[in-house]
Enzyme design. Structure first.
Site, short mmCIF file in Angstrom:
data_model
loop_
_atom_site.label_atom_id
_atom_site.label_comp_id
_atom_site.label_asym_id
_atom_site.label_seq_id
_atom_site.Cartn_x
_atom_site.Cartn_y
_atom_site.Cartn_z
CD GLN A 114 -3.29 0.24 0.33
OE1 GLN A 114 -3.62 -0.92 0.55
NE2 GLN A 114 -3.89 0.99 -0.56
CE LYS A 129 -5.59 -3.94 2.66
NZ LYS A 129 -5.78 -3.39 1.31
CG ASP A 169 -8.55 -5.78 1.02
OD1 ASP A 169 -7.96 -5.13 0.14
OD2 ASP A 169 -8.36 -7.01 1.18
CG ASN A 244 -15.69 -3.38 -4.72
OD1 ASN A 244 -14.61 -2.88 -4.99
ND2 ASN A 244 -16.83 -2.71 -4.79
CB SER A 380 -10.00 5.92 -0.65
OG SER A 380 -10.79 4.76 -0.51
#
Ligand code: NDP
Ligand code: 2IT
Length: 448
Positions: A114, A129, A169, A244, A380
């Protein structure tokens, strides 16, 4: 495995020794290190001032107990995690994963990835995370709510719009974000919209965030295709997963003229030569929360229990399920079936051996998750911008911003790969471009 640059070997060995048994974390670190040789050759200070060593050590790791009561009145116990990895570029930012396989090594691999992904977006977000080994499958809404409330009852003290901003997630979508936001608001007595992203549209969420990771993945592939004067028109596409990321990748492929012929879940895959009927998939997965085998039963198409979705021939493969879902055998099958692009919608879905097969192939182009799936976290960050300005943007405007961000990431990967002697390598370009942005910020801020 590729041989690492000498000076990075001892740093890598140290990471393995300090984090025993965390094999996914080791894998993620090694993948980045394999790109960094030309960087440390030019800029040895990144090693001399221990920037690289510090990048591999999370700034903070939180592990906590999550007790909750199930519908039968039994007390259940799970473990919660939040790894606040690096805040050189902004507040820690990254999703929460609820899946029985979650342990510290998974959270650290995801948090490490990330950092570089978020840097690549060019937006002011650090890397983090979290998650839990909670398994939402088969749980009622009320059970999921009690779990989320218990999880947030500890997590709330560690997060905030300027500190750490979680999102979804695997196993965490709009329902879970709603329960967690509600509990955060209740405990803190603050309507702090920017503390979580992926919120509902009526209460601080951003249009396009739901679609963003899947759409962004496909925008990235569209740029790869454009780079060789090609397009999605008439392409046969396989998308693994049916969550998703997968669902909105399929939606965008279809909008751009491609045809998705196979999707999967953890139990098996379906093949529909007429092209996947996404309305039915959405109903099965988003409304009924059922298995993908229902699609085959209702449509009379093939369902293969277990097995590998990568056996289905395609021009473009989009792994959108989970880590290490595409191994060397699958990679060889894709190559021999004439696949020309593999782009990772999921985080680290290809094993190192699979990546080697792709990299050595003269025609196939491979693009890594930290570039390809960055559209989710980028949107985001756009949600955070809207929250900070108490504004909300239209779907069209937000979608355009997303498409431009994905194009910029694509171009910056290729430009950086060129500059560092690895022309055409999206992997080198993504790792190096992300690394340099974080490393320079860390250097400017001194030894912290
Ligand atoms: P979802 O929970 O919505 O969907 C996950 C899908 O992957 C499901 O179809 C699930 O099948 C399948 N899956 C999960 N675990 C496994 C497993 N161990 N083996 C086989 N299949 C599995 O998650 P997302 O779509 O949000 O996430 C998918 C991937 O994309 C993950 O790697 C995630 O880290 C990454 N990602 C997600 C982003 C986001 O914004 N959501 C952003 C960037 C990356 P089943 O239902 O049977 O478990
Ligand atoms: O892996 C990822 O980038 C995500 N799960 C999304 C993170 C976010 O903060 O939107």
């Amino acid at each position: 495995m590729t041989v690492l640059d000498d000076r990075l070997v001892s740093v890598y060995d140290d990471v393995v020794a300090r984090n025993p048994g965390e094999v996914e974390f080791h894998q993620a670190v090694r993948e980045v290190f394999e790109s960094l040789a030309p960087v440390v050759a030019k800029r040895p200070e990144y090693l001399d001032s221990a920037i690289i060593q510090r990048l591999c050590e999370p700034e903070r790791q939180i592990i906590f107990r999550v007790p909750w009561t199930d519908d039968a009145g039994q007390v259940q116990l799970n473990r919660g995690f939040r790894v606040e990895f690096n805040s050189a570029l902004g507040p820690y930012k990254g999703g929460l994963r609820f899946h029985p396989s979650v342990y510290l090594g998974i959270v650290k691999f995801l948090g490490f990835e990330q950092i570089f992904k978020n840097a690549l977006t060019g937006l002011p977000i650090g890397g983090g995370k979290g998650g839990s080994d909670f398994d939402p499958k088969g749980r009622s809404d009320a059970e999921v709510m009690r779990f989320c409330q218990s999880f947030m009852t500890e997590l709330y003290r560690h997060i905030g719009e300027y500190t750490d901003v979680p999102a979804g997630d695997i196993g965490v979508g709009g329902r879970e974000i709603g329960f967690m936001f509600g509990q955060y608001k209740r405990i803190t007595n603050r309507y702090e919209s920017g503390v979580l992203t992926g919120k509902g549209i009526g209460w601080g969420g951003s249009l396009v965030r739901t679609e963003a990771t899947g759409y962004g993945t496909v925008y990235f592939v569209e740029e790869m295709l454009k780079a060789s004067d090609d397009s999605f028109e008439g392409k046969r596409v396989v998308v693994s997963g049916s969550g998703n990321v997968a669902i909105y990748a399929v939606e965008k492929v279809h909008q751009l003229g491609g045809k998705v012929v196979a999707m999967s879940d953890s139990a098996g895959y379906i093949v529909d030569e007429n092209g996947i009927d996404l309305d039915l998939i959405k109903d099965i997965k988003e409304v009924r929360r059922a298995r993908i085998s229902d699609y085959a039963a209702e449509r009379g198409v093939a369902y293969v229990e277990g097995g590998s979705i990568w056996d289905v021939a395609c021009d473009i493969a989009l792994p959108c399920a989970t880590q290490n879902e595409l191994d060397e055998t699958a990679a060889r099958t894709l190559v021999s079936n004439g696949c020309i692009i593999v782009a990772e919608g999921a985080n680290m879905p290809s094993t190192p051996e699979a990546i080697r097969v792709f990299t050595e192939h003269p025609v196939l182009r491979f693009a890594p998750g930290k570039a390809v799936n960055a559209g989710g976290v980028a949107t985001s960050a756009l949600e955070m911008q809207q929250n900070a300005s108490r504004d909300s943007w239209s779907f069209e405007y937000t979608d355009r911003r997303l498409a431009v961000i994905m194009r910029d990431i694509h171009d910056s990967c290729l430009k950086t790969a060129d500059e560092y002697g690895a022309p055409g390598s999206y992997t080198s370009g993504a790792n190096i471009a992300g690394f340099i942005r974080v490393a320079n910020a860390m250097q400017a801020m001194g030894v912290i």
